[in-house]
Design an enzyme around this catalytic site. Structure first.
Site, PDB file in Angstrom:
ATOM      1  N   TYR A   1      -6.454  -7.105   2.572  1.00 23.07           N
ATOM      2  CA  TYR A   1      -6.148  -8.071   3.514  1.00 23.07           C
ATOM      3  C   TYR A   1      -5.930  -9.330   3.097  1.00 23.07           C
ATOM      4  O   TYR A   1      -6.935 -10.008   2.999  1.00 23.07           O
ATOM      5  CB  TYR A   1      -6.546  -7.840   5.002  1.00 23.07           C
ATOM      6  CG  TYR A   1      -6.560  -6.370   5.617  1.00 23.07           C
ATOM      7  CD1 TYR A   1      -5.709  -5.572   5.089  1.00 23.07           C
ATOM      8  CD2 TYR A   1      -7.660  -6.320   6.556  1.00 23.07           C
ATOM      9  CE1 TYR A   1      -5.785  -4.259   5.910  1.00 23.07           C
ATOM     10  CE2 TYR A   1      -7.734  -4.976   6.950  1.00 23.07           C
ATOM     11  CZ  TYR A   1      -6.764  -4.036   6.758  1.00 23.07           C
ATOM     12  OH  TYR A   1      -6.791  -2.968   7.530  1.00 23.07           O
TER      13      TYR A   1
ATOM     14  N   HIS B   1      -9.648   3.334   1.742  1.00 17.66           N
ATOM     15  CA  HIS B   1      -8.594   2.784   2.349  1.00 17.66           C
ATOM     16  C   HIS B   1      -7.428   3.797   2.204  1.00 17.66           C
ATOM     17  O   HIS B   1      -6.686   4.165   3.179  1.00 17.66           O
ATOM     18  CB  HIS B   1      -8.134   1.479   1.998  1.00 17.66           C
ATOM     19  CG  HIS B   1      -7.441   0.908   2.958  1.00 17.66           C
ATOM     20  ND1 HIS B   1      -7.303  -0.614   2.897  1.00 17.66           N
ATOM     21  CD2 HIS B   1      -6.715   1.205   3.845  1.00 17.66           C
ATOM     22  CE1 HIS B   1      -6.600  -0.901   3.920  1.00 17.66           C
ATOM     23  NE2 HIS B   1      -6.342  -0.050   4.752  1.00 17.66           N
TER      24      HIS B   1
ATOM     25  N   SER C   1      -4.333   0.579  15.334  1.00 16.82           N
ATOM     26  CA  SER C   1      -2.919   0.352  15.901  1.00 16.82           C
ATOM     27  C   SER C   1      -3.004   1.287  17.260  1.00 16.82           C
ATOM     28  O   SER C   1      -1.757   1.656  17.384  1.00 16.82           O
ATOM     29  CB  SER C   1      -1.846   0.670  15.032  1.00 16.82           C
ATOM     30  OG  SER C   1      -1.886  -0.285  13.766  1.00 16.82           O
TER      31      SER C   1
ATOM     32  N   GLY D   1       0.074   0.895  19.131  1.00 13.62           N
ATOM     33  CA  GLY D   1       1.332   0.921  18.274  1.00 13.62           C
ATOM     34  C   GLY D   1       2.066  -0.497  17.734  1.00 13.62           C
ATOM     35  O   GLY D   1       3.105  -0.683  17.906  1.00 13.62           O
TER      36      GLY D   1
ATOM     37  N   GLY E   1       1.858  -3.245  18.572  1.00 12.41           N
ATOM     38  CA  GLY E   1       2.290  -4.098  19.465  1.00 12.41           C
ATOM     39  C   GLY E   1       3.293  -3.783  20.371  1.00 12.41           C
ATOM     40  O   GLY E   1       3.888  -4.139  21.504  1.00 12.41           O
TER      41      GLY E   1
END
Length: 346
Positions: A64, A131, A210, A213, A215
């Site tokens: 990130y 990851h 998430s 979704g 957002g």
């Protein structure tokens, strides 16, 4: 809108002893992928607010930024904050001159861990995920090096992200896996067939990223209009106009039910994830304190079995249009690794 509970409940994440808040905070969007990095003082204030409310699981990764989100977390955790949280980060996606490479070889795993420890300013990582799975390295080799990091006191608990059921089993046989992180929400339910049952069979906790979704379950199809040009969601298949137009009906139905329940659509969608079981910890990400407070309110939304069934009828796997990722991104769908017998150290 539902209000946050007075006390954030805690859950046992997996069967290895990790205890976390029932809802965590995904920190990726503070620094990367969802448009320009947000102002550091504001993000540190958000993290401190989350800690003050009782949220303890904070999720980041070395990719990130790369690296900038870990550095941000490191700054936010100073001054006695570290002792109040469970810190999760990840390795496995190497960035070299802007290009990404999936790596799981021992040399890389150790170097990645040392780098994360330094950036975070900690002596030990509470939960360390692979990851993405390196398809060229047997997962037993990768986990063997992670096991050494645990024995050295640099890692407490081990996790996998976006791993297939067979990969989870193989990794778990080398060192107990505490948590598997995966995308799980009303519009990402493909993991329910094989991966979720495998985790539960093995006593592995589930961390849902998430859960809104990306957002969509907060703003519906209109979210596309609010995204900056450098927001990677704009390129995702599900966010393309032809798919979003069809997916919009799902959000409309969720919104109608939320109005009946006296909560927001995002709270209802998050509550659905919470009601999947006490072994599930969603980690919705946000960069705004007001959105964080709203997300926390999902813990106060109670759903009866018939309401769960109603929500699921809106968002069956077949009803969602478009893949959640581009084909070239490594996910659980192609996370098989070579047999251990094929490995020859270089």
């Amino acid at each position: 809108m539902a209000s946050a509970p007075a006390v954030v409940p805690r859950i046992k994440l997996g069967s290895q002893g990790l205890d976390v808040s029932a809802q965590g905070l995904g920190c990726m969007g503070m620094s990367a992928y969802y448009g320009a990095p947000k102002p550091e003082p504001d993000m540190i204030a958000l993290i401190h607010h989350a800690v003050a409310t009782g949220v303890t699981l904070f999720d980041t990764s070395d990719i990130y930024g790369p690296h900038t989100n870990e550095i941000l977390l490191g700054k936010a955790l100073q001054g006695g904050v570290r002792e109040k949280v469970e810190l999760a980060t990840k390795f496995g996606i190497a960035s070299l001159d802007g290009d990404r490479q999936i790596r799981g070889d021992p040399e890389y795993v150790r170097a990645a861990c040392e780098g994360s420890l330094a950036r975070l300013g900690v002596d030990c990582i509470d939960l360390y995920y692979q990851h993405r799975i390196d398809n060229n390295v047997p997962v037993e080799i990768t986990m063997g090096e992670v096991k050494k990091l645990v024995e050295e006191g640099k890692v407490k608990y081990v996790g996998l992200s976006e791993a297939s059921a067979s990969t989870i089993r193989r990794a778990h046989a080398v060192h107990p896996i505490t948590a598997v992180q995966l995308e799980w929400s009303l519009w990402s339910r493909d993991v329910e067939k094989d991966i979720i049952p495998t985790c539960r069979e093995l006593g592995i906790g589930i961390v849902a990223y998430s859960p809104l979704g990306r957002g969509f379950l907060s703003g519906g199809a209109n979210i596309v209009d609010t995204l900056s040009d450098d927001d990677f969601r704009k390129s995702l298949p599900r966010f393309q106009p032809e798919n979003m137009e069809k997916n919009a009906a799902i959000f409309e139905r969720v919104s109608e039910m939320a109005a009946r329940k006296g909560c927001t659509a995002s709270q209802l969608a998050l509550a659905w994830v919470h009601h999947q079981g006490s072994d599930v910890c969603p980690i919705p990400g946000t960069t705004k304190i007001e959105n964080f407070n709203q997300n926390l309110g999902a813990l106060s939304v109670k759903l009866a079995p018939e309401e769960m069934a109603e929500l699921e009828s809106y968002a069956s796997t077949d009803a969602i249009q478009g893949d959640r990722y581009h084909e070239f991104l490594n996910t659980w769908k192609d996370s098989e690794t070579p047999p251990l017998s094929s490995w020859k150290a270089t």
